[in-house]
Scaffold this motif. Structure first.
Motif, PDB file in Angstrom:
ATOM      1  N   ARG A   1       0.833  -1.209   0.000  1.00  0.00           N
ATOM      2  CA  ARG A   1       0.000   0.000   0.000  1.00  0.00           C
ATOM      3  C   ARG A   1       0.870   1.263   0.000  1.00  0.00           C
ATOM      4  O   ARG A   1       0.621   2.207  -0.740  1.00  0.00           O
ATOM      5  N   VAL A   2       1.907   1.271   0.835  1.00  0.00           N
ATOM      6  CA  VAL A   2       2.783   2.436   0.926  1.00  0.00           C
ATOM      7  C   VAL A   2       3.577   2.614  -0.377  1.00  0.00           C
ATOM      8  O   VAL A   2       3.708   3.719  -0.887  1.00  0.00           O
ATOM      9  N   ASN A   3       4.096   1.516  -0.912  1.00  0.00           N
ATOM     10  CA  ASN A   3       4.926   1.591  -2.121  1.00  0.00           C
ATOM     11  C   ASN A   3       4.197   2.166  -3.325  1.00  0.00           C
ATOM     12  O   ASN A   3       4.828   2.757  -4.199  1.00  0.00           O
TER      13      ASN A   3
ATOM     14  N   LYS B   1      10.021   7.737   8.973  1.00  0.00           N
ATOM     15  CA  LYS B   1       8.698   8.313   8.707  1.00  0.00           C
ATOM     16  C   LYS B   1       7.586   7.285   8.897  1.00  0.00           C
ATOM     17  O   LYS B   1       6.516   7.609   9.404  1.00  0.00           O
ATOM     18  N   HIS B   2       7.827   6.055   8.517  1.00  0.00           N
ATOM     19  CA  HIS B   2       6.815   5.004   8.597  1.00  0.00           C
ATOM     20  C   HIS B   2       7.025   4.049   9.772  1.00  0.00           C
ATOM     21  O   HIS B   2       6.322   3.055   9.896  1.00  0.00           O
ATOM     22  N   SER B   3       7.976   4.375  10.652  1.00  0.00           N
ATOM     23  CA  SER B   3       8.352   3.424  11.704  1.00  0.00           C
ATOM     24  C   SER B   3       7.220   3.113  12.676  1.00  0.00           C
ATOM     25  O   SER B   3       7.053   1.959  13.080  1.00  0.00           O
ATOM     26  N   ALA B   4       6.447   4.100  13.061  1.00  0.00           N
ATOM     27  CA  ALA B   4       5.365   3.835  14.019  1.00  0.00           C
ATOM     28  C   ALA B   4       4.338   2.872  13.427  1.00  0.00           C
ATOM     29  O   ALA B   4       3.896   1.924  14.099  1.00  0.00           O
ATOM     30  N   GLN B   5       3.987   3.086  12.175  1.00  0.00           N
ATOM     31  CA  GLN B   5       2.986   2.221  11.555  1.00  0.00           C
ATOM     32  C   GLN B   5       3.565   0.848  11.220  1.00  0.00           C
ATOM     33  O   GLN B   5       2.895  -0.177  11.362  1.00  0.00           O
TER      34      GLN B   5
ATOM     35  N   GLY C   1       1.537  -6.797  15.265  1.00  0.00           N
ATOM     36  CA  GLY C   1       0.149  -7.238  15.250  1.00  0.00           C
ATOM     37  C   GLY C   1      -0.812  -6.284  15.935  1.00  0.00           C
ATOM     38  O   GLY C   1      -1.982  -6.601  16.112  1.00  0.00           O
ATOM     39  N   ALA C   2      -0.340  -5.097  16.304  1.00  0.00           N
ATOM     40  CA  ALA C   2      -1.202  -4.122  16.975  1.00  0.00           C
ATOM     41  C   ALA C   2      -2.214  -3.495  16.018  1.00  0.00           C
ATOM     42  O   ALA C   2      -3.279  -3.045  16.458  1.00  0.00           O
ATOM     43  N   LYS C   3      -1.881  -3.436  14.732  1.00  0.00           N
ATOM     44  CA  LYS C   3      -2.785  -2.875  13.717  1.00  0.00           C
ATOM     45  C   LYS C   3      -2.773  -3.763  12.489  1.00  0.00           C
ATOM     46  O   LYS C   3      -1.776  -4.424  12.194  1.00  0.00           O
ATOM     47  N   THR C   4      -3.880  -3.722  11.752  1.00  0.00           N
ATOM     48  CA  THR C   4      -3.901  -4.370  10.443  1.00  0.00           C
ATOM     49  C   THR C   4      -3.185  -3.456   9.454  1.00  0.00           C
ATOM     50  O   THR C   4      -2.954  -2.264   9.731  1.00  0.00           O
ATOM     51  N   ALA C   5      -2.877  -3.992   8.301  1.00  0.00           N
ATOM     52  CA  ALA C   5      -2.229  -3.193   7.255  1.00  0.00           C
ATOM     53  C   ALA C   5      -3.101  -2.008   6.859  1.00  0.00           C
ATOM     54  O   ALA C   5      -2.600  -0.892   6.699  1.00  0.00           O
ATOM     55  N   ALA C   6      -4.385  -2.249   6.714  1.00  0.00           N
ATOM     56  CA  ALA C   6      -5.301  -1.179   6.311  1.00  0.00           C
ATOM     57  C   ALA C   6      -5.368  -0.082   7.368  1.00  0.00           C
ATOM     58  O   ALA C   6      -5.348   1.111   7.040  1.00  0.00           O
ATOM     59  N   GLU C   7      -5.430  -0.463   8.648  1.00  0.00           N
ATOM     60  CA  GLU C   7      -5.462   0.537   9.723  1.00  0.00           C
ATOM     61  C   GLU C   7      -4.177   1.358   9.738  1.00  0.00           C
ATOM     62  O   GLU C   7      -4.221   2.584   9.841  1.00  0.00           O
ATOM     63  N   ALA C   8      -3.044   0.683   9.656  1.00  0.00           N
ATOM     64  CA  ALA C   8      -1.761   1.375   9.696  1.00  0.00           C
ATOM     65  C   ALA C   8      -1.609   2.306   8.494  1.00  0.00           C
ATOM     66  O   ALA C   8      -1.142   3.438   8.639  1.00  0.00           O
ATOM     67  N   PHE C   9      -2.010   1.845   7.328  1.00  0.00           N
ATOM     68  CA  PHE C   9      -1.899   2.680   6.127  1.00  0.00           C
ATOM     69  C   PHE C   9      -2.799   3.919   6.266  1.00  0.00           C
ATOM     70  O   PHE C   9      -2.384   5.019   5.927  1.00  0.00           O
ATOM     71  N   ARG C  10      -3.989   3.725   6.753  1.00  0.00           N
ATOM     72  CA  ARG C  10      -4.906   4.846   6.937  1.00  0.00           C
ATOM     73  C   ARG C  10      -4.278   5.879   7.891  1.00  0.00           C
ATOM     74  O   ARG C  10      -4.393   7.076   7.686  1.00  0.00           O
ATOM     75  N   ASP C  11      -3.585   5.404   8.927  1.00  0.00           N
ATOM     76  CA  ASP C  11      -2.943   6.311   9.879  1.00  0.00           C
ATOM     77  C   ASP C  11      -1.698   6.985   9.310  1.00  0.00           C
ATOM     78  O   ASP C  11      -1.234   7.974   9.881  1.00  0.00           O
ATOM     79  N   CYS C  12      -1.162   6.481   8.221  1.00  0.00           N
ATOM     80  CA  CYS C  12      -0.008   7.118   7.560  1.00  0.00           C
ATOM     81  C   CYS C  12      -0.420   8.370   6.795  1.00  0.00           C
ATOM     82  O   CYS C  12       0.385   9.265   6.589  1.00  0.00           O
ATOM     83  N   GLU C  13      -1.639   8.360   6.323  1.00  0.00           N
ATOM     84  CA  GLU C  13      -2.068   9.430   5.419  1.00  0.00           C
ATOM     85  C   GLU C  13      -2.307  10.737   6.116  1.00  0.00           C
ATOM     86  O   GLU C  13      -2.605  10.963   7.185  1.00  0.00           O
TER      87      GLU C  13
END
Length: 155
Positions: free
Chosen positions: A82-84, A132-136, A143-155
């Motif tokens: 997603r990030v790439n 920049k993306h280390s927290a997500q 396993g604290a967040k799904t990929a979709a949740e983490a990506f949404r929080d990156c934006e």
């Protein structure tokens, strides 16, 4: 213009030294390898291991996440995909065998010879993108967040 491995290695060595990047040099299968660590980042991780691989055509820069995604490979793969999608310079990559996550940039050696500042910018960009993306990334690899949740929080 074509450059030799020796010419490319000497240039990269000078550029690393001129910006005070501390590293050790070795040879591996027709490439020169520079390895070290860089710190001073504000993200979850304050420092990152880096590798610069030099051959006769390219200079590759790698910065490594200091955590493994082994327990959450599929989620991490989805997150970095997603990030790439929107990245212009470099990409996140993951080793499916051991969960190693890194940021990779490849620069033609000719560009480095033409303008050494290109190399210096790309060298700094690799660990900066991890920071920049280390927290997500940390949230996904633990396993604290799904990929979709983490990506949404990156934006």
């Amino acid at each position: 213009m074509d450059y030799t491995l020796e010419e490319n290695t000497a240039l990269v060595e000078r550029l690393l030294a001129s910006d005070d990047w501390k590293c050790r040099k070795s040879q591996n299968k027709g490439s020169s390898i520079f390895e070290g660590a860089v710190g001073g980042f504000d993200g979850i991780y304050g420092s990152f291991r880096f590798v610069v691989a030099v051959d006769d055509s390219f200079v590759q820069i790698f910065a490594f996440l200091p955590a493994s995604a082994k327990k959450h490979l599929a989620e991490t793969a989805e997150f970095i995909t997603r990030v790439n999608y929107s990245l212009k310079h470099g990409s996140f990559q993951m080793d499916w065998n051991d969960g190693e996550v890194l940021y990779h940039i490849c620069v033609p050696a000719e560009a480095v010879h033409h303008d050494g500042e290109v190399f210096k910018i790309m060298l700094g960009l690799a660990p900066m993108m991890l920071s920049k993306h280390s927290a997500q990334l940390a949230a996904v690899v633990t396993g604290a967040k799904t990929a979709a949740e983490a990506f949404r929080d990156c934006e």
